[in-house]
Design a protein around this motif. Structure first.
Motif, PDB file in Angstrom:
ATOM      1  N   GLU A 158      38.426  64.317  38.886  1.00  0.00           N
ATOM      2  CA  GLU A 158      39.757  63.984  38.394  1.00  0.00           C
ATOM      3  C   GLU A 158      39.738  62.540  37.881  1.00  0.00           C
ATOM      4  OE1 GLU A 158      42.605  64.820  41.427  1.00  0.00           O
ATOM      5  OE2 GLU A 158      42.207  66.973  41.406  1.00  0.00           O
ATOM      6  N   ALA A 159      39.701  62.389  36.579  1.00  0.00           N
ATOM      7  CA  ALA A 159      39.525  61.074  35.948  1.00  0.00           C
ATOM      8  C   ALA A 159      40.889  60.519  35.547  1.00  0.00           C
ATOM      9  CB  ALA A 159      38.600  61.195  34.745  1.00  0.00           C
ATOM     10  N   THR A 160      41.645  60.048  36.539  1.00  0.00           N
ATOM     11  CA  THR A 160      43.017  59.603  36.295  1.00  0.00           C
ATOM     12  C   THR A 160      43.304  58.208  36.832  1.00  0.00           C
ATOM     13  OG1 THR A 160      43.802  60.631  38.352  1.00  0.00           O
ATOM     14  CG2 THR A 160      43.857  61.988  36.358  1.00  0.00           C
ATOM     15  N   PHE A 161      42.296  57.490  37.304  1.00  0.00           N
ATOM     16  CA  PHE A 161      42.523  56.162  37.886  1.00  0.00           C
ATOM     17  C   PHE A 161      41.868  55.109  37.011  1.00  0.00           C
ATOM     18  CE2 PHE A 161      41.473  52.639  40.828  1.00  0.00           C
ATOM     19  CZ  PHE A 161      42.763  52.345  41.261  1.00  0.00           C
ATOM     20  N   PRO A 162      42.667  54.322  36.245  1.00  0.00           N
ATOM     21  CA  PRO A 162      42.085  53.379  35.289  1.00  0.00           C
ATOM     22  C   PRO A 162      41.754  52.008  35.850  1.00  0.00           C
ATOM     23  CG  PRO A 162      44.453  53.454  35.013  1.00  0.00           C
ATOM     24  CD  PRO A 162      44.128  54.430  36.122  1.00  0.00           C
ATOM     25  N   PHE A 163      42.030  51.780  37.138  1.00  0.00           N
ATOM     26  CA  PHE A 163      42.039  50.410  37.634  1.00  0.00           C
ATOM     27  C   PHE A 163      40.824  50.027  38.478  1.00  0.00           C
ATOM     28  CE2 PHE A 163      46.551  51.732  37.217  1.00  0.00           C
ATOM     29  CZ  PHE A 163      46.827  50.987  36.075  1.00  0.00           C
ATOM     30  N   HIS A 164      39.722  50.745  38.333  1.00  0.00           N
ATOM     31  CA  HIS A 164      38.481  50.299  38.967  1.00  0.00           C
ATOM     32  C   HIS A 164      38.136  48.913  38.436  1.00  0.00           C
ATOM     33  CE1 HIS A 164      37.457  54.210  40.732  1.00  0.00           C
ATOM     34  NE2 HIS A 164      37.849  54.759  39.593  1.00  0.00           N
ATOM     35  N   ARG A 165      37.720  48.035  39.330  1.00  0.00           N
ATOM     36  CA  ARG A 165      37.238  46.728  38.870  1.00  0.00           C
ATOM     37  C   ARG A 165      36.062  46.301  39.725  1.00  0.00           C
ATOM     38  NH1 ARG A 165      41.371  41.834  39.454  1.00  0.00           N
ATOM     39  NH2 ARG A 165      43.076  43.269  38.996  1.00  0.00           N
ATOM     40  N   CYS A 166      35.150  45.579  39.114  1.00  0.00           N
ATOM     41  CA  CYS A 166      34.011  45.059  39.857  1.00  0.00           C
ATOM     42  C   CYS A 166      34.448  43.862  40.698  1.00  0.00           C
ATOM     43  CB  CYS A 166      32.900  44.645  38.895  1.00  0.00           C
ATOM     44  SG  CYS A 166      32.110  46.044  38.055  1.00  0.00           S
ATOM     45  N   SER A 167      33.720  43.588  41.767  1.00  0.00           N
ATOM     46  CA  SER A 167      34.051  42.478  42.669  1.00  0.00           C
ATOM     47  C   SER A 167      34.258  41.202  41.872  1.00  0.00           C
ATOM     48  CB  SER A 167      32.925  42.279  43.685  1.00  0.00           C
ATOM     49  OG  SER A 167      32.753  43.433  44.469  1.00  0.00           O
ATOM     50  N   GLN A 168      35.377  40.519  42.147  1.00  0.00           N
ATOM     51  CA  GLN A 168      35.746  39.332  41.371  1.00  0.00           C
ATOM     52  C   GLN A 168      36.834  38.566  42.099  1.00  0.00           C
ATOM     53  OE1 GLN A 168      38.663  40.735  37.949  1.00  0.00           O
ATOM     54  NE2 GLN A 168      37.134  42.337  38.359  1.00  0.00           N
ATOM     55  N   LEU A 169      36.997  37.316  41.686  1.00  0.00           N
ATOM     56  CA  LEU A 169      38.102  36.497  42.164  1.00  0.00           C
ATOM     57  C   LEU A 169      39.223  36.570  41.143  1.00  0.00           C
ATOM     58  CD1 LEU A 169      36.010  33.428  43.365  1.00  0.00           C
ATOM     59  CD2 LEU A 169      36.987  35.242  44.782  1.00  0.00           C
ATOM     60  N   THR A 170      40.439  36.851  41.610  1.00  0.00           N
ATOM     61  CA  THR A 170      41.543  37.074  40.699  1.00  0.00           C
ATOM     62  C   THR A 170      41.886  35.809  39.923  1.00  0.00           C
ATOM     63  OG1 THR A 170      43.063  36.668  42.524  1.00  0.00           O
ATOM     64  CG2 THR A 170      42.549  38.961  42.006  1.00  0.00           C
ATOM     65  N   SER A 171      42.537  36.019  38.781  1.00  0.00           N
ATOM     66  CA  SER A 171      42.802  34.958  37.819  1.00  0.00           C
ATOM     67  C   SER A 171      44.273  34.598  37.793  1.00  0.00           C
ATOM     68  CB  SER A 171      42.360  35.435  36.428  1.00  0.00           C
ATOM     69  OG  SER A 171      42.950  34.681  35.403  1.00  0.00           O
ATOM     70  N   GLY A 172      44.563  33.443  37.203  1.00  0.00           N
ATOM     71  CA  GLY A 172      45.936  33.036  36.980  1.00  0.00           C
ATOM     72  C   GLY A 172      46.664  33.918  35.987  1.00  0.00           C
ATOM     73  N   PHE A 173      45.943  34.797  35.282  1.00  0.00           N
ATOM     74  CA  PHE A 173      46.582  35.747  34.385  1.00  0.00           C
ATOM     75  C   PHE A 173      47.227  36.898  35.154  1.00  0.00           C
ATOM     76  CE2 PHE A 173      43.609  34.000  31.144  1.00  0.00           C
ATOM     77  CZ  PHE A 173      44.558  33.648  30.205  1.00  0.00           C
TER      78      PHE A 173
ATOM     79  N   PRO B 207      49.923  37.086  37.681  1.00  0.00           N
ATOM     80  CA  PRO B 207      50.931  36.373  38.474  1.00  0.00           C
ATOM     81  C   PRO B 207      51.407  37.127  39.699  1.00  0.00           C
ATOM     82  CG  PRO B 207      51.865  37.225  36.431  1.00  0.00           C
ATOM     83  CD  PRO B 207      50.383  37.427  36.333  1.00  0.00           C
ATOM     84  N   ASP B 208      51.141  38.433  39.764  1.00  0.00           N
ATOM     85  CA  ASP B 208      51.548  39.197  40.941  1.00  0.00           C
ATOM     86  C   ASP B 208      50.490  39.163  42.044  1.00  0.00           C
ATOM     87  OD1 ASP B 208      49.781  40.607  39.345  1.00  0.00           O
ATOM     88  OD2 ASP B 208      50.623  42.571  39.841  1.00  0.00           O
ATOM     89  N   ARG B 209      49.410  38.396  41.824  1.00  0.00           N
ATOM     90  CA  ARG B 209      48.372  38.271  42.832  1.00  0.00           C
ATOM     91  C   ARG B 209      48.070  36.805  43.061  1.00  0.00           C
ATOM     92  NH1 ARG B 209      44.220  43.253  42.628  1.00  0.00           N
ATOM     93  NH2 ARG B 209      43.830  42.321  44.641  1.00  0.00           N
ATOM     94  N   GLU B 210      47.584  36.508  44.252  1.00  0.00           N
ATOM     95  CA  GLU B 210      47.194  35.141  44.577  1.00  0.00           C
ATOM     96  C   GLU B 210      45.915  34.798  43.823  1.00  0.00           C
ATOM     97  OE1 GLU B 210      47.648  31.468  46.428  1.00  0.00           O
ATOM     98  OE2 GLU B 210      48.999  33.208  46.541  1.00  0.00           O
ATOM     99  N   GLU B 211      45.924  33.709  43.064  1.00  0.00           N
ATOM    100  CA  GLU B 211      44.741  33.334  42.309  1.00  0.00           C
ATOM    101  C   GLU B 211      43.589  33.000  43.246  1.00  0.00           C
ATOM    102  OE1 GLU B 211      43.380  30.401  38.646  1.00  0.00           O
ATOM    103  OE2 GLU B 211      45.320  30.112  39.616  1.00  0.00           O
ATOM    104  N   GLY B 212      42.410  33.524  42.920  1.00  0.00           N
ATOM    105  CA  GLY B 212      41.225  33.238  43.707  1.00  0.00           C
ATOM    106  C   GLY B 212      40.974  34.187  44.858  1.00  0.00           C
ATOM    107  N   GLU B 213      41.787  35.227  45.017  1.00  0.00           N
ATOM    108  CA  GLU B 213      41.529  36.195  46.089  1.00  0.00           C
ATOM    109  C   GLU B 213      40.494  37.205  45.623  1.00  0.00           C
ATOM    110  OE1 GLU B 213      44.569  39.839  46.132  1.00  0.00           O
ATOM    111  OE2 GLU B 213      45.644  37.928  46.250  1.00  0.00           O
ATOM    112  N   LEU B 214      39.741  37.754  46.554  1.00  0.00           N
ATOM    113  CA  LEU B 214      38.704  38.720  46.215  1.00  0.00           C
ATOM    114  C   LEU B 214      39.344  40.067  45.918  1.00  0.00           C
ATOM    115  CD1 LEU B 214      35.681  39.347  45.934  1.00  0.00           C
ATOM    116  CD2 LEU B 214      35.650  39.913  48.367  1.00  0.00           C
ATOM    117  N   ALA B 215      38.987  40.629  44.782  1.00  0.00           N
ATOM    118  CA  ALA B 215      39.505  41.939  44.383  1.00  0.00           C
ATOM    119  C   ALA B 215      38.353  42.796  43.904  1.00  0.00           C
ATOM    120  CB  ALA B 215      40.548  41.780  43.283  1.00  0.00           C
ATOM    121  N   GLY B 216      38.582  44.097  43.843  1.00  0.00           N
ATOM    122  CA  GLY B 216      37.564  45.017  43.367  1.00  0.00           C
ATOM    123  C   GLY B 216      36.495  45.299  44.401  1.00  0.00           C
TER     124      GLY B 216
END
Length: 603
Positions: free
Chosen positions: A89-104, A106-115
Motif C-alpha cells: 500500500e503505497a500511500t505514505f509520502p512522508f518517509h525521510r532519512c535521518s536528519q536534523l530538522t530545519s528552520g523551514f 516552523p511546526d517542529r523544533e529546529e535541530g531535533e532528530l527526525a526520520g
C-alpha cells in the motif's frame, strides 16, 4: 543549501500576523491518501497500490528502491530491495532519512532528530489518463544542503497531470549517514562501491537504476529520463552528470540554483589544510570527537574491523548529537554546515566535478538546463542590524535602500556567472549537447504590514520550486503564508504554467523551445558572443514577462563594478559583501583571487 534562507525566523514570526488568512491556496482540500484500485501496478518485486495526488494524478508514495541501509549495511552501497508477496500500500509520502530538522519547519523544533535510517523510498506521480504512449520521466532530487529534506516535501501531481509526464521524487541518505569515509569502513568493504564515501550519491544512482527497471509499469519511458534538482539537489545532479556509474541512466539534466563542485577526498576524510576551504567536520575529526566524548574507545586500540563494527552499531541519535556538538560542524549562525560530495574516484571523478567539466573529462553529454534566482542571498541581510532596522519584530526596513541593493547584487551576480555562465562556456566547449540558461526574477510578495518583502527578500533561493511544479499549496514553499497571496495569485499561476511547460518540453525534446503548447517565447540555446541574448528571464507580465534578456557580466566586470560602486557608504558593509562573495565561491567554485586580495588588504 541550508545556509540560504528566504527570510529570517524573526521575519516569519513578526510578519505572519499580517499575512494569516490571506494565502490564496488556503481553500484547497487536503489530500486524503486513500487507496485507489485504479493504481494497482505489478513490478518485478511485487504488486503496489497507490492513491491520488494533486489534481487527481495517480500517485504511489513510499516505494522501496533499495534494502534498508541499517545495521551492517550502514555506510555501504545500497543493496537490492527484497521482494514482497502481499500488495504494498503505497500511500505514505512522508518517509525521510535521518536528519536534523530545519528552520523551514516552523511546526517542529529546529535541530531535533527526525526520520530514520530505513528511508530509501521514492514517490511516483503519473497522469490519470495515461494513454498508451510511454511518457518522459522527470526524477526530482530534493535540496537541503545534503543534511535535510525528503521527497515528500513537494507534491508533484500537478506537474505530472498538466504536462503528461511521469515524475519521480527520491530520498537519499543525508549528512554523515550519506557522506562519510574512514579507512576502517573502506577496509570492511564487500565490493568496490562500498569503498566510496558518497553513499548519498550511490543511493541516487540506485534510484535511477530502479527507474530503468520499473518505470514502464507506470507508463514511463526509461529511454527518456530527465534528472532535476534544486540547491543541494542541483549539486547532486552535477555529480550524477560527472559520475562514471550513470551511463545510460538518464538523458537530460536540470540544475536549479546549484553548481559543479566537490570536495577532495583527503579534505573530506582528514580535514582541509586551509580553514577557508572548510565546509563542515571531516570524517576523522568526527571520529576523534567521538573518542574524546567516550562514545568510542581509543581508535588505536581497535582493529579496522572493530572500529567499523562500533560505528555501525552506534545509535543514529548518538551520531547526530555528537555531530551537533562538534564546533567545526556548526556555522556562525548556529546551523549545521552543508555536506559536500567527495572526489572519491568511485562515484565521482578523482579530479573533482568542476575540474572534470573544465578539462573536458568524460561526463554525460546530455542537454542541460541551468540557472539561478535573481536574489539567491539577498534576504540574508535581514540578519544584519547594520543594514536593517526593525520595530518589535513586526516592522522591518532597510536603513539604506541603495546599500541593501548593492549588498544583494554582487554575491548573486557571482553565482550567476560562476554557477551558470561559466558552466555554459565549458559545457559548449567540450560537449555537443546544448545548454539552456535562465534567471528567475519573480518578486511580487508585496508587503506584510509595512515591511516590503519584495524588496528585502526578492526572488530568493528555492522560491522558484513551486512555480516549476505548480506547488503553491505545499507548506515548505511558503511555511507561514507570507509569499503567495490572493493579490499575486493570477500572475504567479500564469508564470508557473509557463515554467511547467518549459520544463516539461525540455523533458520531451531536450529543449524548452516554446513550451509544450508551442506558443511561448522561444528559449534559445546558450551560445557565445557579445551581442547574443542567451539568458531566459522568467517573470510575470507585470515585470516584463518571459523573455530572452540581458546576459550575466563576466567575473572581472562584476569586480570592477564593485570597486566603483558608490552605493556603499561604509567600508564595513563593503567587507561584508566581500565575505558573502567568497562564501558563494566556496559553495560553487570559481576563481576569486581579486576578491581574496581585497579582503586581505582592506578588510
Amino acid at each position: 543549501m541550508k545556509r540560504i534562507r528566504t527570510i529570517s525566523l524573526a521575519l516569519i514570526a513578526g510578519l505572519t500576523l499580517g499575512a494569516c488568512g490571506d494565502n490564496s491556496d488556503s481553500d484547497v482540500a487536503p489530500l486524503t491518501y486513500e487507496l485507489d484500485e485504479a493504481t494497482r501496478v505489478t513490478l518485478a518485486d511485487g504488486t503496489v497500490i497507490g492513491t491520488r495526488g494533486r489534481d487527481n494524478a495517480f500517485a504511489w508514495y513510499g516505494l522501496p528502491y533499495a534494502a534498508p541501509p541499517v545495521g551492517d549495511l550502514r555506510w555501504r552501497a545500497p543493496r537490492p530491495v527484497q521482494a514482497w508477496e502481499t500488495p504494498l500500500e503505497a500511500t505514505f509520502p512522508f518517509h525521510r532519512c535521518s536528519q536534523l530538522t530545519s528552520g523551514f519547519e516552523p511546526d517542529r523544533e529546529e535541530g531535533e532528530l527526525a526520520g530514520k535510517e530505513d528511508c530509501l523510498y521514492l514517490n511516483v506521480w503519473a497522469p490519470s489518463d495515461a494513454g498508451s504512449e510511454p511518457k518522459p520521466v522527470m526524477v526530482w532530487i530534493h535540496g537541503g544542503a545534503n543534511v535535510w529534506g525528503f521527497a515528500g516535501q513537494y507534491e508533484m501531481g500537478r506537474l505530472a497531470q498538466s504536462q503528461d509526464v511521469i515524475v519521480v521524487g527520491i530520498n537519499y541518505r543525508l549528512a554523515m549517514m550519506g557522506w562519510f569515509g574512514h579507512p576502517a569502513l573502506a577496509a570492511t568493504a564487500e565490493n568496490e562501491l562500498d569503498q566510496s564515501m558518497n553513499f548519498g550519491t550511490l543511493d541516487q544512482v540506485a534510484a535511477l537504476q530502479w527507474v530503468q527497471d520499473n518505470i514502464q509499469a507506470f507508463g514511463g519511458n526509461p529511454d527518456n529520463v530527465t534528472v532535476f534538482g534544486q540547491s543541494a539537489g542541483a549539486f547532486n545532479v552535477a555529480a550524477l552528470i560527472s559520475s562514471p556509474l550513470t551511463e545510460g541512466l538518464f538523458h537530460k539534466a536540470i540544475v536549479q540554483s546549484g553548481g559543479f563542485r566537490s570536495t577532495s577526498y583527503k579534505d573530506a576524510v582528514d580535514g582541509p589544510e586551509l580553514e577557508s576551504r572548510r565546509r563542515g567536520a571531516a570524517s576523522k575529526e568526527f571520529i576523534a570527537h567521538l573518542v574524546k566524548t567516550d562514545a568510542l574507545p581509543p581508535v588505536e586500540t581497535l582493529s579496522p574491523e572493530q572500529l567499523a563494527a562500533h560505528l555501525r552499531a552506534m545509535p543514529a541519535s548518538q551520531i547526530f548529537e555528537a555531530y551537533k556538538e562538534l564546533p567545526v560542524a556548526i556555522d556562525a549562525a548556529g546551523l549545521i554546515n552543508p555536506v559536500d560530495i567527495s572526489d572519491d574516484g568511485i562515484a565521482v571523478p578523482s579530479e573533482g566535478i568542476r575540474s572534470a567539466l573544465i578539462n573536458g573529462a568524460e561526463m554525460r553529454d546530455v542537454p542541460l538546463m541551468i540557472g539561478t534566482t535573481r536574489d539567491e542571498f539577498k534576504g540574508l541581510a535581514f540578519f544584519d542590524k547594520e543594514m536593517v532596522g526593525k520595530f518589535l519584530n513586526i516592522a522591518f526596513w532597510p536603513k539604506n535602500r541603495k546599500t541593501y541593493e548593492a549588498y544583494g547584487y554582487y554575491p548573486n551576480a557571482l553565482w550567476a556567472y560562476h554557477g551558470v555562465e561559466e558552466i555554459a562556456k565549458h559545457w559548449t566547449k567540450h560537449r555537443s549537447s546544448p545548454v539552456y540558461t535562465y534567471r528567475f526574477d519573480w518578486d511580487e510578495q508585496g508587503k506584510a504590514l509595512t515591511t516590503d518583502i519584495s524588496f528585502l527578500v526578492g526572488a530568493s533561493h528555492s522560491i522558484e520550486i513551486p512555480f516549476v511544479i505548480g506547488g503553491f499549496e505545499d507548506k515548505v514553499s511558503d511555511p507561514m503564508g507570507i509569499s503567495f497571496s490572493k493579490k499575486n495569485k493570477a500572475g504567479r499561476e500564469l508564470l508557473s504554467a509557463r515554467m511547467m511547460e518549459y520544463w516539461a518540453n525540455f523533458a520531451y525534446e531536450g529543449q524548452p523551445g516554446r513550451g509544450r503548447s508551442g506558443t511561448l517565447p522561444k528559449w534559445l540555446a546558450w551560445q557565445s558572443g557579445d551581442d547574443v541574448d542567451r539568458l531566459m528571464i522568467l517573470d510575470t507580465e507585470a515585470d516584463g514577462g518571459v523573455r530572452m534578456g540581458a546576459n550575466t557580466p563576466p567575473a572581472e566586470v562584476i569586480f570592477e563594478q564593485f570597486l566603483a560602486d558608490d552605493r556603499f557608504k561604509k567600508q564595513s558593509v563593503r567587507c561584508k559583501t566581500v565575505d558573502m562573495a567568497l562564501e558563494i565561491t566556496n559553495i560553487i567554485g570559481g576563481d576569486m583571487e581579486n576578491w581574496e586580495n581585497y579582503q586581505q588588504e582592506r578588510c
